[in-house]
Enzyme design. Structure first.
Site, PDB file in Angstrom:
ATOM      1  N   ARG A 293       9.972  -6.877  13.019  1.00  0.00           N
ATOM      2  CA  ARG A 293       8.550  -6.516  13.128  1.00  0.00           C
ATOM      3  C   ARG A 293       7.790  -6.845  11.844  1.00  0.00           C
ATOM      4  O   ARG A 293       6.610  -7.209  11.881  1.00  0.00           O
ATOM      5  CB  ARG A 293       8.409  -5.027  13.429  1.00  0.00           C
ATOM      6  N   ILE A 294       8.460  -6.675  10.716  1.00  0.00           N
ATOM      7  CA  ILE A 294       7.813  -7.023   9.436  1.00  0.00           C
ATOM      8  C   ILE A 294       7.397  -8.495   9.483  1.00  0.00           C
ATOM      9  O   ILE A 294       6.270  -8.854   9.117  1.00  0.00           O
ATOM     10  CB  ILE A 294       8.774  -6.726   8.247  1.00  0.00           C
ATOM     11  N   LYS A 295       8.290  -9.332  10.002  1.00  0.00           N
ATOM     12  CA  LYS A 295       7.977 -10.773  10.092  1.00  0.00           C
ATOM     13  C   LYS A 295       6.923 -11.029  11.166  1.00  0.00           C
ATOM     14  O   LYS A 295       5.996 -11.815  10.975  1.00  0.00           O
ATOM     15  CB  LYS A 295       9.238 -11.562  10.434  1.00  0.00           C
TER      16      LYS A 295
ATOM     17  N   ASP B 261       0.843  -1.201   0.000  1.00  0.00           N
ATOM     18  CA  ASP B 261       0.000   0.000   0.000  1.00  0.00           C
ATOM     19  C   ASP B 261       0.875   1.247   0.000  1.00  0.00           C
ATOM     20  O   ASP B 261       1.519   1.569   0.985  1.00  0.00           O
ATOM     21  CB  ASP B 261      -0.883   0.010   1.248  1.00  0.00           C
TER      22      ASP B 261
ATOM     23  N   TYR C 255       3.258   9.813  -0.787  1.00  0.00           N
ATOM     24  CA  TYR C 255       4.326   9.238   0.045  1.00  0.00           C
ATOM     25  C   TYR C 255       5.707   9.450  -0.584  1.00  0.00           C
ATOM     26  O   TYR C 255       6.723   9.311   0.089  1.00  0.00           O
ATOM     27  CB  TYR C 255       4.116   7.733   0.303  1.00  0.00           C
TER      28      TYR C 255
ATOM     29  N   LYS D 135      -2.632   5.754  -4.508  1.00  0.00           N
ATOM     30  CA  LYS D 135      -3.731   6.693  -4.217  1.00  0.00           C
ATOM     31  C   LYS D 135      -3.559   8.022  -4.943  1.00  0.00           C
ATOM     32  O   LYS D 135      -2.431   8.486  -5.138  1.00  0.00           O
ATOM     33  CB  LYS D 135      -3.802   6.956  -2.699  1.00  0.00           C
TER      34      LYS D 135
ATOM     35  N   HIS E  84      -7.544   9.591  -1.991  1.00  0.00           N
ATOM     36  CA  HIS E  84      -6.849   9.599  -0.696  1.00  0.00           C
ATOM     37  C   HIS E  84      -7.661  10.267   0.432  1.00  0.00           C
ATOM     38  O   HIS E  84      -7.661   9.796   1.558  1.00  0.00           O
ATOM     39  CB  HIS E  84      -5.486  10.293  -0.865  1.00  0.00           C
TER      40      HIS E  84
HETATM   41  P1  NDP Z   1       0.818   1.730  11.872  1.00  0.00           P
HETATM   42  O1  NDP Z   1      -0.315   1.605  12.812  1.00  0.00           O
HETATM   43  O2  NDP Z   1       1.061   0.674  10.867  1.00  0.00           O
HETATM   44  O3  NDP Z   1       2.081   1.956  12.787  1.00  0.00           O
HETATM   45  C1  NDP Z   1       3.393   2.063  12.313  1.00  0.00           C
HETATM   46  C2  NDP Z   1       4.295   2.288  13.525  1.00  0.00           C
HETATM   47  O4  NDP Z   1       4.249   1.136  14.376  1.00  0.00           O
HETATM   48  C3  NDP Z   1       5.726   2.509  13.150  1.00  0.00           C
HETATM   49  O5  NDP Z   1       6.247   3.448  14.051  1.00  0.00           O
HETATM   50  C4  NDP Z   1       6.362   1.126  13.372  1.00  0.00           C
HETATM   51  O6  NDP Z   1       7.727   1.279  13.731  1.00  0.00           O
HETATM   52  C5  NDP Z   1       5.551   0.605  14.530  1.00  0.00           C
HETATM   53  N1  NDP Z   1       5.411  -0.864  14.538  1.00  0.00           N
HETATM   54  C6  NDP Z   1       5.160  -1.672  13.480  1.00  0.00           C
HETATM   55  N2  NDP Z   1       5.098  -2.949  13.847  1.00  0.00           N
HETATM   56  C7  NDP Z   1       5.313  -2.995  15.176  1.00  0.00           C
HETATM   57  C8  NDP Z   1       5.381  -4.029  16.119  1.00  0.00           C
HETATM   58  N3  NDP Z   1       5.216  -5.302  15.763  1.00  0.00           N
HETATM   59  N4  NDP Z   1       5.641  -3.712  17.416  1.00  0.00           N
HETATM   60  C9  NDP Z   1       5.808  -2.426  17.780  1.00  0.00           C
HETATM   61  N5  NDP Z   1       5.750  -1.382  16.935  1.00  0.00           N
HETATM   62  C10 NDP Z   1       5.503  -1.662  15.625  1.00  0.00           C
HETATM   63  O7  NDP Z   1       0.668   3.179  11.159  1.00  0.00           O
HETATM   64  P2  NDP Z   1       0.707   3.737   9.668  1.00  0.00           P
HETATM   65  O8  NDP Z   1       0.297   5.157   9.761  1.00  0.00           O
HETATM   66  O9  NDP Z   1       1.972   3.474   9.003  1.00  0.00           O
HETATM   67  O10 NDP Z   1      -0.472   2.938   8.932  1.00  0.00           O
HETATM   68  C11 NDP Z   1      -0.237   1.804   8.119  1.00  0.00           C
HETATM   69  C12 NDP Z   1      -0.367   2.114   6.652  1.00  0.00           C
HETATM   70  O11 NDP Z   1      -1.655   2.655   6.358  1.00  0.00           O
HETATM   71  C13 NDP Z   1       0.576   3.226   6.159  1.00  0.00           C
HETATM   72  O12 NDP Z   1       1.919   2.801   6.074  1.00  0.00           O
HETATM   73  C14 NDP Z   1      -0.078   3.594   4.854  1.00  0.00           C
HETATM   74  O13 NDP Z   1       0.222   2.651   3.855  1.00  0.00           O
HETATM   75  C15 NDP Z   1      -1.546   3.559   5.246  1.00  0.00           C
HETATM   76  N6  NDP Z   1      -2.062   4.899   5.663  1.00  0.00           N
HETATM   77  C16 NDP Z   1      -3.076   5.450   4.918  1.00  0.00           C
HETATM   78  C17 NDP Z   1      -3.600   6.675   5.243  1.00  0.00           C
HETATM   79  C18 NDP Z   1      -4.696   7.236   4.427  1.00  0.00           C
HETATM   80  O14 NDP Z   1      -5.056   8.416   4.611  1.00  0.00           O
HETATM   81  N7  NDP Z   1      -5.280   6.492   3.511  1.00  0.00           N
HETATM   82  C19 NDP Z   1      -3.095   7.472   6.385  1.00  0.00           C
HETATM   83  C20 NDP Z   1      -2.050   6.797   7.120  1.00  0.00           C
HETATM   84  C21 NDP Z   1      -1.577   5.557   6.764  1.00  0.00           C
HETATM   85  P3  NDP Z   1       8.994   0.910  12.770  1.00  0.00           P
HETATM   86  O15 NDP Z   1       8.621   1.241  11.362  1.00  0.00           O
HETATM   87  O16 NDP Z   1      10.060   1.787  13.311  1.00  0.00           O
HETATM   88  O17 NDP Z   1       9.266  -0.556  13.001  1.00  0.00           O
END
Ligand code: NDP
Length: 278
Positions: free
Chosen positions: A237-239, A47, A52, A77, A110
């Protein structure tokens, strides 16, 4: 290999029930590495969005993965300043070029903004009928936006991507969308690092199931029929975030997480967020 269950959108096309988001992942090496890592871990839905600024890196990672393009479900988007019938086509072509592909699986508006989402969506309908996108939808639409859109356009959106997590479970929009056959996708599924993943509820459920708080929350989304797209640039965390398909929360535990709701928005309200609209 992937173990992510497949769901179907309202036009019959298949979609992985969990995806990988790349908001705030930097263009260049960071997005390239993260998307590649995600594809290797088994994610098959990526996504991104024009705003972005990382579509090129996403496209490069897809190519480098060795997977066939059709094995990956790619979402991008339309940014706010590109809303309007004619401008959609140019914005879409720019995204395609950056992603280095000739179609996207899902193209989303968006944010609703003020008064151009109907004409913009009509352009998305044209892209759909021209087979340049396999599905079309929206993000950040409240029920009133969806009602207005559906009254004036032909194709029911396949997706509404909204802020949704345990602090804001969006029950009303979720019920509305289920009723209309619109799949809900959760952005900020892990509360964007702004909520408390270590809250007693998630930690105790994690201990019970032998899973992390993030995995408990992602499983809750899944069992609610919500497609989560967690973002991470951290390989472990990805995994971790995709490893949620070997356990099941009881109905009682699902209700405990439902009860954590505070209707607390952690990001912008679609009714007032006009950033990027003239
Ligand atoms: P998320 O809820 O996915 O949170 C991401 C944060 O959580 C990062 O700081 C990451 O840290 C941390 N994190 C990830 N996995 C873990 C874990 N297992 N344990 C602890 N911390 C964790 O927020 P997003 O805002 O990124 O939302 C996800 C996706 O949604 C976006 O990437 C985007 O693609 C989409 N989005 C769409 C929007 C819209 O308006 N349509 C608005 C916002 C997002 P780190 O990366 O440092 O590991």
């Amino acid at each position: 290999m992937t173990n992510v269950p497949i769901w179907k959108l309202n036009n019959g096309i298949e979609i992985p029930s969990l995806g990988f988001g790349v908001f705030k992942v930097k263009e260049g090496d960071e997005v390239f590495r993260s998307v590649l890592e995600a594809l290797e871990a088994g994610y098959r839905l990526i996504d991104t969005a024009a705003i972005y600024g990382n579509e090129e890196g996403v496209g490069r990672a897809i190519k480098a993965s060795g997977l066939k393009r059709e094995e990956i479900f790619l979402t991008t988007k339309l940014w706010n300043t590109d809303q309007g019938y004619d401008s959609v086509f140019e914005a879409f072509e720019t995204s395609l070029k950056k992603l280095d592909t000739d179609y996207v699986d899902l193209y989303l508006i968006h944010w609703p903004g003020k008064d151009k989402f109907v004409e913009s969506y009509k352009a998305l309908e044209k892209l759909y009928s021209d087979k340049k996108v396999r599905a079309i939808g929206v993000c950040n639409f409240h029920i009133h936006h969806l009602e207005e859109l559906m009254a004036e356009t032909e194709i029911v959106p396949a997706m509404n991507q909204i802020e949704l997590h345990p602090l804001m479970n969006q029950r009303d929009i979720l019920d509305f969308c289920k009723d209309k056959g619109i799949q809900v996708e959760a952005w900020g599924p892990l509360m964007q690092g702004k909520g408390d993943l270590e809250a007693e509820l998630f930690v105790s459920l994690g201990n019970k199931y032998g899973k992390s708080p993030a995995q408990i929350i992602l499983r809750w989304h899944h069992q609610n029929g919500v497609l989560a797209i967690p973002k991470s640039v951290t390989p472990s965390r990805i995994k971790e975030n995709i490893d949620i398909f070997d356990f099941e929360l009881t109905e009682e535990d699902m209700k405990k997480i439902d009860a954590h709701n505070e209707n607390r928005r952690l990001s912008a309200d679609p009714d007032t967020f006009m950033n990027g609209f003239e």
